[in-house]
Design a protein around this motif. Structure first.
Motif, mmCIF file in Angstrom:
data_model
loop_
_atom_site.group_PDB
_atom_site.id
_atom_site.type_symbol
_atom_site.label_atom_id
_atom_site.label_comp_id
_atom_site.label_asym_id
_atom_site.label_seq_id
_atom_site.Cartn_x
_atom_site.Cartn_y
_atom_site.Cartn_z
ATOM 1 N N SER A 7 1.102 -0.809 -0.232
ATOM 2 C CA SER A 7 -0.088 -0.086 0.126
ATOM 3 C C SER A 7 1.061 1.121 0.105
ATOM 4 O O SER A 7 1.895 1.231 -0.536
ATOM 5 C CB SER A 7 -0.708 0.205 1.621
ATOM 6 O OG SER A 7 -0.060 -0.013 2.380
ATOM 7 N N HIS A 8 0.043 2.331 0.117
ATOM 8 C CA HIS A 8 1.893 3.466 0.066
ATOM 9 C C HIS A 8 2.620 3.585 1.341
ATOM 10 O O HIS A 8 3.603 3.688 0.558
ATOM 11 C CB HIS A 8 -0.123 4.524 0.378
ATOM 12 C CG HIS A 8 1.239 5.984 -0.167
ATOM 13 N ND1 HIS A 8 1.593 6.440 -0.922
ATOM 14 C CD2 HIS A 8 1.358 7.205 1.209
ATOM 15 C CE1 HIS A 8 2.084 7.770 -0.317
ATOM 16 N NE2 HIS A 8 1.850 8.360 0.770
ATOM 17 N N ASP A 9 1.787 3.283 2.464
ATOM 18 C CA ASP A 9 2.696 3.353 3.814
ATOM 19 C C ASP A 9 3.809 2.002 3.735
ATOM 20 O O ASP A 9 4.540 2.176 4.156
ATOM 21 C CB ASP A 9 2.110 3.758 4.811
ATOM 22 C CG ASP A 9 1.973 5.112 4.828
ATOM 23 O OD1 ASP A 9 2.133 5.726 4.390
ATOM 24 O OD2 ASP A 9 0.479 5.452 5.254
ATOM 25 N N PHE A 10 3.212 0.771 3.138
ATOM 26 C CA PHE A 10 3.256 -0.754 3.362
ATOM 27 C C PHE A 10 4.785 -1.311 2.432
ATOM 28 O O PHE A 10 4.159 -1.271 1.312
ATOM 29 C CB PHE A 10 2.885 -1.372 3.946
ATOM 30 C CG PHE A 10 2.319 -0.845 5.779
ATOM 31 C CD1 PHE A 10 2.432 -1.866 6.474
ATOM 32 C CD2 PHE A 10 1.442 0.259 5.713
ATOM 33 C CE1 PHE A 10 1.945 -1.193 7.654
ATOM 34 C CE2 PHE A 10 0.793 -0.104 6.512
ATOM 35 C CZ PHE A 10 1.040 -0.805 7.950
ATOM 36 N N TYR A 11 5.555 -2.100 3.114
ATOM 37 C CA TYR A 11 6.319 -3.187 1.457
ATOM 38 C C TYR A 11 5.487 -4.239 1.773
ATOM 39 O O TYR A 11 5.440 -4.588 3.266
ATOM 40 C CB TYR A 11 7.596 -3.439 2.244
ATOM 41 C CG TYR A 11 8.707 -1.485 1.095
ATOM 42 C CD1 TYR A 11 7.546 -0.946 0.095
ATOM 43 C CD2 TYR A 11 9.120 -1.452 1.930
ATOM 44 C CE1 TYR A 11 8.533 0.131 -0.179
ATOM 45 C CE2 TYR A 11 9.951 -0.188 1.753
ATOM 46 C CZ TYR A 11 9.722 0.458 0.146
ATOM 47 O OH TYR A 11 10.483 1.727 -0.190
ATOM 48 N N ARG A 12 5.636 -5.082 1.062
ATOM 49 C CA ARG A 12 5.365 -6.903 0.893
ATOM 50 C C ARG A 12 6.939 -7.299 0.980
ATOM 51 O O ARG A 12 7.404 -6.738 -0.086
ATOM 52 C CB ARG A 12 4.503 -7.016 0.126
ATOM 53 C CG ARG A 12 4.553 -8.578 -0.127
ATOM 54 C CD ARG A 12 3.818 -10.029 0.707
ATOM 55 N NE ARG A 12 2.307 -8.775 1.351
ATOM 56 C CZ ARG A 12 0.923 -9.208 0.883
ATOM 57 N NH1 ARG A 12 1.276 -10.044 -0.074
ATOM 58 N NH2 ARG A 12 0.157 -8.428 1.216
ATOM 59 N N CYS A 13 7.968 -7.330 2.457
ATOM 60 C CA CYS A 13 9.033 -7.758 2.289
ATOM 61 C C CYS A 13 8.728 -9.303 2.052
ATOM 62 O O CYS A 13 7.708 -10.479 2.609
ATOM 63 C CB CYS A 13 8.998 -7.152 3.218
ATOM 64 S SG CYS A 13 9.864 -6.168 3.512
ATOM 65 N N ILE A 14 9.884 -9.979 1.882
ATOM 66 C CA ILE A 14 10.181 -11.813 1.561
ATOM 67 C C ILE A 14 11.330 -12.018 3.138
ATOM 68 O O ILE A 14 12.071 -10.443 2.849
ATOM 69 C CB ILE A 14 10.733 -12.138 0.431
ATOM 70 C CG1 ILE A 14 9.681 -11.567 -0.307
ATOM 71 C CG2 ILE A 14 10.901 -13.499 0.834
ATOM 72 C CD1 ILE A 14 9.823 -12.150 -1.708
ATOM 73 N N VAL A 15 11.132 -13.186 3.617
ATOM 74 C CA VAL A 15 12.018 -12.842 4.894
ATOM 75 C C VAL A 15 12.732 -14.202 4.458
ATOM 76 O O VAL A 15 12.027 -15.116 4.192
ATOM 77 C CB VAL A 15 10.910 -12.978 6.386
ATOM 78 C CG1 VAL A 15 12.062 -13.301 7.176
ATOM 79 C CG2 VAL A 15 10.809 -11.744 6.601
ATOM 80 N N PHE A 16 13.698 -14.389 4.148
ATOM 81 C CA PHE A 16 14.948 -16.031 4.509
ATOM 82 C C PHE A 16 15.371 -16.154 5.457
ATOM 83 O O PHE A 16 16.414 -15.034 5.843
ATOM 84 C CB PHE A 16 15.886 -15.366 3.405
ATOM 85 C CG PHE A 16 15.107 -14.966 2.389
ATOM 86 C CD1 PHE A 16 14.907 -16.492 1.042
ATOM 87 C CD2 PHE A 16 15.122 -14.006 1.870
ATOM 88 C CE1 PHE A 16 13.772 -15.836 -0.116
ATOM 89 C CE2 PHE A 16 14.712 -13.461 0.420
ATOM 90 C CZ PHE A 16 14.633 -14.501 -0.355
ATOM 91 N N SER A 17 14.645 -16.849 6.606
ATOM 92 C CA SER A 17 15.314 -17.431 7.454
ATOM 93 C C SER A 17 16.270 -18.581 7.130
ATOM 94 O O SER A 17 16.468 -19.640 7.270
ATOM 95 C CB SER A 17 14.392 -18.028 8.972
ATOM 96 O OG SER A 17 13.723 -17.083 8.846
#
Length: 153
Positions: free
Chosen positions: A82-92
């Motif tokens: 959205s305008h204020d959020f990123y969709r991130c991928i987390v690699f653990s």
């Protein structure tokens, strides 16, 4: 200007083929690789779960189940949520090997507050993930040759 292997200033970037233009538009932070501890990650998952409209909340149950065996987590921006959020991928990382990847939405401010990956961490990250790529099976002719050699032993 992006330099060899994606270094631009002090921030490590994923390589880009066509500059900053992405299928969903321009986004400067796609390519930044951040490093995050389990404690900070847990806090960001809890924050995402409490935020209305956020759908990617990580894997809190998996994180808790593997808590004693977790190492660092690496975070990259997948795209805008959205305008204020990123969709991130987390690699653990789990016990010195890649453990898995999952999505987590976080505010742009939270993403920018995370530390950038260092050159040493980047090499470690690459080795972990490259070593986890599955081997391509032998061609049938190679399989026959290998089987003959194996039978001769």
């Amino acid at each position: 200007m992006d330099l060899l292997f994606g270094w631009r200033g002090r921030v490590r970037r994923w390589p880009r083929i066509d500059g900053r233009r992405l299928p969903w538009g321009e986004l400067d932070d796609v390519g930044d690789i951040k490093v995050i501890s389990t404690e900070v990650l847990k806090g960001l998952m809890e924050k995402a779960a409490r935020t209305p409209g956020v759908s990617a909340t990580g894997r809190p149950e998996w994180l808790e189940e593997h808590r004693d065996a977790l190492g660092d987590h690496y975070v990259v921006v997948f795209g805008p949520d959205s305008h204020d959020f990123y969709r991130c991928i987390v690699f653990s990382v789990l016990e010195d090997r890649p453990a898995g990847a999952y999505t987590l939405d976080m505010s742009r401010a939270d993403f920018h507050a995370l530390p950038d990956i260092s050159p040493a961490e980047l090499v470690e990250f690459a080795h972990r993930h490259l070593s986890a790529v599955p081997m391509v099976p032998l061609d049938p002719s190679q399989e026959q040759s290998w089987q003959r050699v194996s039978d001769e032993r």
